[in-house]
Design a protein around this motif. Structure first.
Motif, PDB file in Angstrom:
ATOM      1  N   GLY A 286      47.609 -29.879   3.394  1.00 39.18           N
ATOM      2  CA  GLY A 286      46.654 -28.252   4.034  1.00 39.18           C
ATOM      3  C   GLY A 286      45.614 -28.872   2.103  1.00 39.18           C
TER       4      GLY A 286
ATOM      5  N   GLU B 280      42.930 -35.959   7.386  1.00 40.48           N
ATOM      6  CA  GLU B 280      43.160 -37.154   7.295  1.00 40.48           C
ATOM      7  C   GLU B 280      43.308 -38.379   8.585  1.00 40.48           C
ATOM      8  OE1 GLU B 280      45.578 -34.384   7.303  1.00 40.48           O
ATOM      9  OE2 GLU B 280      44.558 -34.152   5.505  1.00 40.48           O
TER      10      GLU B 280
ATOM     11  N   GLY C 264      49.190 -29.121   8.143  1.00 39.15           N
ATOM     12  CA  GLY C 264      49.827 -30.692   8.845  1.00 39.15           C
ATOM     13  C   GLY C 264      51.082 -30.631   9.031  1.00 39.15           C
TER      14      GLY C 264
ATOM     15  N   ASN D 149      50.376 -27.472  13.315  1.00 44.21           N
ATOM     16  CA  ASN D 149      50.440 -28.999  14.031  1.00 44.21           C
ATOM     17  C   ASN D 149      51.085 -29.925  13.140  1.00 44.21           C
ATOM     18  OD1 ASN D 149      48.037 -27.960  11.392  1.00 44.21           O
ATOM     19  ND2 ASN D 149      47.577 -31.089  12.053  1.00 44.21           N
TER      20      ASN D 149
END
Ligand code: HPA
Length: 271
Positions: free
Chosen positions: A207, A190, A112, A232
């Motif tokens: 990650g 998260e 992310g 993302n």
């Protein structure tokens, strides 16, 4: 050590000599396998002490073949700490391949984006990591044959090899950003508050893998290059919620250019 020897015996009996370069394919990045002219492959379940991967998109096998002109080994389907495996189990396949003679490891993952530059569809070369997994694969008895008790971690992702892959990306007209990877336990993504905290701590992407493998391989003195595929925006960086399907779909979109990068990297570094 005995377990490593047992796994090594089976792997070398299957493949003969172990290629010097190993590629690990992260979530949704498995299509690189299609570019490999497969010589031979073996399921994790056939190798002593290898655990089978359980997460969707990660079937476990070890493949050896030609990628372009060079012989490489490819680990498809890594084990994650969040699956309930111990750190030792997570890193066992990597230690084994290093024990079999592999020297350079290209680790890939889906991550992310935390830094505003790390947008979905970008690739990020990992320059360093922050271990937030609350564990370490080197805990327990140290085997001096593998490495020293207190290994230096100041050059886990060596700048020499980073420059090689950066140069290739530049030649291919591919944007390869650089940044710090925070490795977390997962499996829940998260909260926005956690991502905000991690941004302040200096993390550029986040990650749930790679850090254990990098620690274990660094301990064994192996060369590591790691690339995150930003799939993302981390929670709270963008709008909307996160899901694994979105991560896999985004990884798919990058696969083609990513495969070319990996292929050329192997061409340059493999003997
Ligand atoms: N967080 C943690 N792990 C991930 C993410 C994320 O946003 N995306 C892909 N793996």
């Amino acid at each position: 050590m005995e377990k490593l020897e047992q796994a090594k015996k089976v792997i070398l009996a299957k493949f003969g000599e172990m290629p010097k370069t190993v590629i690990t394919l992260g979530s949704g990045l498995g299509s690189l396998l299609e570019k490999i002219e497969i010589e031979s492959e073996i399921g994790f379940s056939e190798i002593p002490h290898f655990k089978s991967a359980t997460v969707a998109g990660h079937s476990g096998k070890l493949v050896v073949g030609k990628l372009g002109a060079k012989r490489v080994a490819c680990l498809k389907g890594r084990l994650h700490y969040y699956e309930g495996y111990s750190m030792e189990e997570v890193v066992f396949p990597f230690r084994t391949l290093a024990w079999c003679g592999a020297e350079t490891f290209l680790l890939t993952n889906a991550a992310g984006g935390i830094h505003p530059d790390m947008k979905p569809g970008e690739l990020m070369l990992i320059t360093d990591h922050i271990n937030l997994m609350g564990d370490n694969p080197l805990i327990g008895t140290n085997h001096e044959k593998l490495g020293t008790r207190f290994p230096d971690m100041s050059q886990v992702y060596q700048s020499g090899l980073r420059n090689v892959i950066l140069e290739i990306a530049h030649r291919q007209g591919l944007k390869l950003r650089q940044g710090i990877y925070a490795g977390v336990y997962g499996p829940s993504y998260e909260t926005p508050a956690e991502v905000n905290m991690l941004r302040r701590l200096g993390a550029d992407a986040i990650g749930m893998s790679t850090v254990p493998e990098a620690i274990a391989l660094n301990h064994m003195g192996r060369k590591i290059v790691a690339v995150s595929c930003i799939t993302n925006l981390a929670a709270g960086v963008g709008e909307g919620s996160l899901n694994h399907e979105e991560v896999l779909a985004a990884a798919k979109l990058i696969q083609e250019s990513f495969s070319l990068l990996v292929k050329e990297f192997c061409n340059v570094v493999s003997k």
